[in-house]
Write an enzyme that holds these catalytic residues in place. Structure first.
Site, short mmCIF file in Angstrom:
data_model
loop_
_atom_site.label_atom_id
_atom_site.label_comp_id
_atom_site.label_asym_id
_atom_site.label_seq_id
_atom_site.Cartn_x
_atom_site.Cartn_y
_atom_site.Cartn_z
N ASN A 9 0.87 -1.18 0.00
CA ASN A 9 0.00 0.00 0.00
C ASN A 9 0.90 1.23 0.00
OD1 ASN A 9 -1.78 2.06 0.52
ND2 ASN A 9 -2.27 1.41 2.61
N TRP A 10 1.02 1.84 -1.17
CA TRP A 10 1.96 2.97 -1.30
C TRP A 10 1.43 4.24 -0.65
CZ3 TRP A 10 4.21 2.92 -7.00
CH2 TRP A 10 4.83 1.68 -7.23
N LYS A 11 0.16 4.26 -0.32
CA LYS A 11 -0.47 5.48 0.23
C LYS A 11 -0.22 6.65 -0.73
CE LYS A 11 -0.09 3.34 4.68
NZ LYS A 11 -0.05 3.44 6.13
N HIS A 103 -9.47 1.13 4.70
CA HIS A 103 -8.18 1.29 5.39
C HIS A 103 -8.38 2.24 6.56
CE1 HIS A 103 -4.12 2.61 6.28
NE2 HIS A 103 -3.72 1.46 5.73
N GLU A 105 -6.83 4.68 7.62
CA GLU A 105 -6.67 6.11 7.30
C GLU A 105 -7.91 6.66 6.62
OE1 GLU A 105 -2.87 5.64 5.37
OE2 GLU A 105 -2.03 5.11 7.32
N GLU A 177 -5.47 -5.00 10.40
CA GLU A 177 -4.43 -4.01 10.64
C GLU A 177 -4.72 -3.26 11.94
OE1 GLU A 177 -2.34 -2.75 6.77
OE2 GLU A 177 -4.14 -1.55 6.94
N GLY A 183 2.41 2.21 10.67
CA GLY A 183 3.35 3.32 10.52
C GLY A 183 4.05 3.72 11.80
N SER A 222 3.43 -2.31 10.25
CA SER A 222 4.88 -2.37 10.45
C SER A 222 5.50 -3.72 10.12
CB SER A 222 5.23 -1.92 11.88
OG SER A 222 4.78 -0.60 12.11
N GLY A 243 2.88 -1.14 4.26
CA GLY A 243 2.92 0.29 3.96
C GLY A 243 4.35 0.72 3.69
N GLY A 244 5.00 1.26 4.72
CA GLY A 244 6.34 1.84 4.57
C GLY A 244 7.33 0.95 3.83
P1 PGA Z 1 2.88 0.18 7.62
O1 PGA Z 1 1.42 0.43 6.98
O2 PGA Z 1 3.39 -1.11 7.05
O3 PGA Z 1 3.69 1.38 7.24
O4 PGA Z 1 2.68 0.08 9.11
C1 PGA Z 1 0.51 -0.61 6.76
C2 PGA Z 1 -0.75 -0.07 6.14
O5 PGA Z 1 -1.16 1.04 6.49
O6 PGA Z 1 -1.38 -0.75 5.30
#
Ligand code: PGA
Length: 263
Positions: A9-11, A103, A105, A177, A183, A222, A243-244
């Site tokens: 997930n590149w956001k 998600h 967010e 999640e 994050g 993470s 994500g990251g």
């Molecule tokens: P993260 O994000 O791996 O940076 O914790 C995961 C996500 O939001 O899907």
């Protein structure tokens, strides 16, 4: 055993150049891994979800490679006067195989409700767009501390199950999640994650054992090359939503490698 999936997930990160080079970098590493895999094909699902404007560039970059493309959100509506929204037919035309729904967010920063997410899920499974939903669920830190984790997950799942029925989950993925792990660098322990994954599968199994047995339930929060194998080795964890660590070809490929080791 279920196929493992590694989804990035590149956001809201990237550019045209980054999309091309990241996808090529991932494809190269993954193809090398695939070449050493039995039968010369990849026994895991690899998905990247770039921002909307880069979906076309991304689908051109993955052509004939082992990587699939997904989007990070979608409108519940098919077309019309919905300024700023993107529809399922549009995602389908961009060769998206999957779309992330709900998600944390989206839930937190853009106030998406369980009901709205259920409508988006219904749109995905009702047409013939072939864009499969990845339904994200997860609790806040305060909810975990209050002992409400399973209650929150149940509410998030129930809203969708009540809207579309359990059989619709035959064509979906779930991502657990925990919001406190997204994050933050703080990962749920494999045992903590497994407990919730098992709960999700049992909940679905009470309605349809076959659907529950087959559905991929990913862990997100993470995930890194260093912790992926331990997490993915759990009985009910079928890969990760990253994500990251999905923004660097090396770390994303490292996570794919962990999944391949277990496959
Ligand atoms: P993260 O994000 O791996 O940076 O914790 C995961 C996500 O939001 O899907």
């Amino acid at each position: 055993m279920r196929r493992l999936m590694v989804a990035g997930n590149w956001k809201m990160h990237g550019s045209v150049d980054m999309t091309t080079s990241l996808i090529h970098g991932i494809a190269e590493s993954v193809s090398k891994l695939a070449a050493s895999a039995p039968q010369d094909h990849l026994p895991i699902d690899v998905l990247v979800c770039p921002p909307y404007p880069y979906l076309g560039v991304a689908s051109a970059a993955v052509k004939s490679g082992p990587i699939m493309i997904g989007a990070q959100n979608v409108s519940q509506y098919e077309q019309g006067a919905f300024t700023g929204e993107v529809s399922l037919p549009m995602l389908s035309e961009m060769s998206c195989h999957y779309v992330l729904l709900g998600h944390s967010e989206r839930r937190e920063l853009f106030t998406e409700s369980n009901a709205e997410i259920a409508e988006k899920f219904a749109a995905c499974v009702s047409g013939d767009h072939n864009v499969l939903p990845v339904l994200c669920v997860g609790e806040l830190l305060a909810e975990r501390q209050a002992g409400d984790t399973k209650k929150v997950i149940d509410q998030q799942l129930d809203a969708v199950i009540e809207r579309v029925g359990i059989s619709a989950f035959a064509h979906a993925v779930i991502a657990y999640e925990p919001v406190w792990a997204i994050g933050t660098g703080e990962t749920a322990s494999p045992e903590q994650a497994q407990e919730v994954h098992a709960h999700i599968r049992q909940k679905l199994a009470a309605l349809d054992a076959n659907v529950a047995e087959k559905i991929q339930v990913l862990y997100g929060g993470s995930v890194k090359p260093e912790n992926a194998e331990q997490l993915f080795a759990q009985n009910d964890i079928d890969g990760g939503l990253i994500g990251g660590a999905s923004l660097k070809a090396e770390s994303f490929a490292g996570i794919c490698q962990a999944a391949l080791k277990l496959s």
